[in-house]
Design a protein around this motif. Structure first.
Motif, PDB file in Angstrom:
ATOM      1  N   PRO A  54       0.809  -1.225   0.000  1.00 40.93           N
ATOM      2  CA  PRO A  54       0.000   0.000   0.000  1.00 40.93           C
ATOM      3  C   PRO A  54       0.836   1.267   0.000  1.00 40.93           C
ATOM      4  N   ILE A  55       2.177   1.129   0.061  1.00 35.09           N
ATOM      5  CA  ILE A  55       3.087   2.275   0.094  1.00 35.09           C
ATOM      6  C   ILE A  55       4.074   2.128  -1.055  1.00 35.09           C
ATOM      7  N   ARG A  56       4.226   3.180  -1.847  1.00 37.40           N
ATOM      8  CA  ARG A  56       5.117   3.126  -3.016  1.00 37.40           C
ATOM      9  C   ARG A  56       6.116   4.276  -2.937  1.00 37.40           C
ATOM     10  N   TRP A  57       7.378   3.951  -3.100  1.00 35.64           N
ATOM     11  CA  TRP A  57       8.440   4.957  -3.082  1.00 35.64           C
ATOM     12  C   TRP A  57       8.793   5.323  -4.502  1.00 35.64           C
ATOM     13  N   THR A  58       8.387   6.528  -4.927  1.00 34.48           N
ATOM     14  CA  THR A  58       8.729   7.060  -6.248  1.00 34.48           C
ATOM     15  C   THR A  58       9.467   8.372  -6.001  1.00 34.48           C
ATOM     16  N   PRO A  59      10.778   8.303  -5.800  1.00 34.43           N
ATOM     17  CA  PRO A  59      11.559   9.473  -5.357  1.00 34.43           C
ATOM     18  C   PRO A  59      11.216  10.738  -6.136  1.00 34.43           C
ATOM     19  N   PRO A  60      11.033  11.830  -5.412  1.00 35.07           N
ATOM     20  CA  PRO A  60      11.184  12.010  -3.960  1.00 35.07           C
ATOM     21  C   PRO A  60       9.865  11.915  -3.193  1.00 35.07           C
ATOM     22  N   VAL A  61       8.883  11.200  -3.745  1.00 28.70           N
ATOM     23  CA  VAL A  61       7.552  11.166  -3.133  1.00 28.70           C
ATOM     24  C   VAL A  61       7.255   9.768  -2.612  1.00 28.70           C
ATOM     25  N   LEU A  62       6.726   9.708  -1.398  1.00 26.26           N
ATOM     26  CA  LEU A  62       6.245   8.457  -0.832  1.00 26.26           C
ATOM     27  C   LEU A  62       4.731   8.439  -1.005  1.00 26.26           C
ATOM     28  N   GLU A  63       4.243   7.587  -1.897  1.00 24.46           N
ATOM     29  CA  GLU A  63       2.817   7.513  -2.200  1.00 24.46           C
ATOM     30  C   GLU A  63       2.169   6.448  -1.319  1.00 24.46           C
ATOM     31  N   VAL A  64       1.028   6.806  -0.724  1.00 25.65           N
ATOM     32  CA  VAL A  64       0.353   5.909   0.211  1.00 25.65           C
ATOM     33  C   VAL A  64      -1.114   5.802  -0.168  1.00 25.65           C
ATOM     34  N   ASP A  65      -1.637   4.567  -0.235  1.00 24.10           N
ATOM     35  CA  ASP A  65      -3.075   4.379  -0.403  1.00 24.10           C
ATOM     36  C   ASP A  65      -3.741   4.826   0.894  1.00 24.10           C
ATOM     37  N   TYR A  66      -4.508   5.923   0.820  1.00 26.51           N
ATOM     38  CA  TYR A  66      -5.019   6.539   2.038  1.00 26.51           C
ATOM     39  C   TYR A  66      -6.501   6.806   1.908  1.00 26.51           C
ATOM     40  N   VAL A  67      -7.140   7.061   3.041  1.00 24.76           N
ATOM     41  CA  VAL A  67      -8.599   7.230   3.045  1.00 24.76           C
ATOM     42  C   VAL A  67      -9.040   8.553   2.438  1.00 24.76           C
ATOM     43  N   VAL A  68      -8.156   9.541   2.412  1.00 24.37           N
ATOM     44  CA  VAL A  68      -8.459  10.829   1.787  1.00 24.37           C
ATOM     45  C   VAL A  68      -7.302  11.212   0.878  1.00 24.37           C
TER      46      VAL A  68
END
Length: 223
Positions: A68-82
């Motif tokens: 559910p968490i993806r590291w695409t430098p420099p952003v940490l993308e998270v499957d989140y409720v909002v």
């Protein structure tokens, strides 16, 4: 707010005390009996994250937090409720493993608080068989001195070559010991670059600490 929640929101001491008592009772009934399994799961997750940091730095740590968490430098993308963005602005990010968090990670609702990401530990670290104590001598008798020593040597993980060096055996012999331990669910093996890294599972750690699953011996005359 619904009527039952208003006393809590207003800080009514009686309502807060009743809520605290209810939480303590729930913890005693639903969580405390499984505390050893929870602690073992936390330890396994911590060891796994530490190996990622040692092997590949923070990049490897962040990349290993998925799915559910993806590291695409420099952003940490998270499957989140909002849908929202959180800019660290030079602040650190505290990673908190959670036994009860399922599927979707969580963060603190107050953007003024230090950045925190609460993430679910991997499913493979969760439920383990119930165990009870047994002696170290019994472990050697059960597994054999060599494989017992191999399991003990994997405190912080080791490659096959490192394990062979610690045991004073050939890499081929160390590999055979690792295969047996892995098939028994006591260690995990994964490729780390050109090497193969062996680490203990929570079950292996519990066994090593003298906690093997067993039933009380039958009384005379019982089968």
């Amino acid at each position: 707010l619904p009527g039952w929640a208003r006393p809590l929101a207003e800080g009514d001491t009686g309502a807060l005390a009743a809520l605290a008592d209810a939480l303590r009772d729930y913890h005693a009934a639903a969580v405390a009996p499984f505390q050893e399994s929870i602690d073992a799961a936390f330890a396994a997750d911590r060891d796994s994250r530490a190996r990622d940091v040692l092997g590949g730095g923070v990049e490897a740590l962040l990349a290993g937090l998925g799915p559910p968490i993806r590291w695409t430098p420099p952003v940490l993308e998270v499957d989140y409720v909002v849908d929202q963005d959180l800019a660290l602005g030079g602040r650190g990010l505290r990673l908190v493993p959670s036994y009860f968090c399922q599927r979707t990670p969580l963060s603190m609702a107050d953007p003024g608080l230090p950045p925190v990401l609460i993430y679910p530990i991997q499913q493979r670290h969760r439920w383990r068989p119930a165990v009870r104590r047994a002696g170290a001598a019994g472990l050697s008798a059960l597994m054999g001195a060599s494989r017992s020593a191999a399991l003990r040597a994997l405190d912080h993980g080791a490659t096959t070559t490192q394990l062979a060096r610690m045991l004073g055996v050939s890499p081929a012999t160390a590999s055979r010991h690792a295969t047996v331990l892995r098939e028994a669910g006591l260690i995990e093996t994964r490729r780390d670059g050109t090497a193969v890294l062996h680490t203990r599972t929570p079950l292996g750690t519990a066994l090593l600490e003298g906690e093997i699953a067993a039933s009380p011996p039958p009384r005379p005359g019982q089968s």
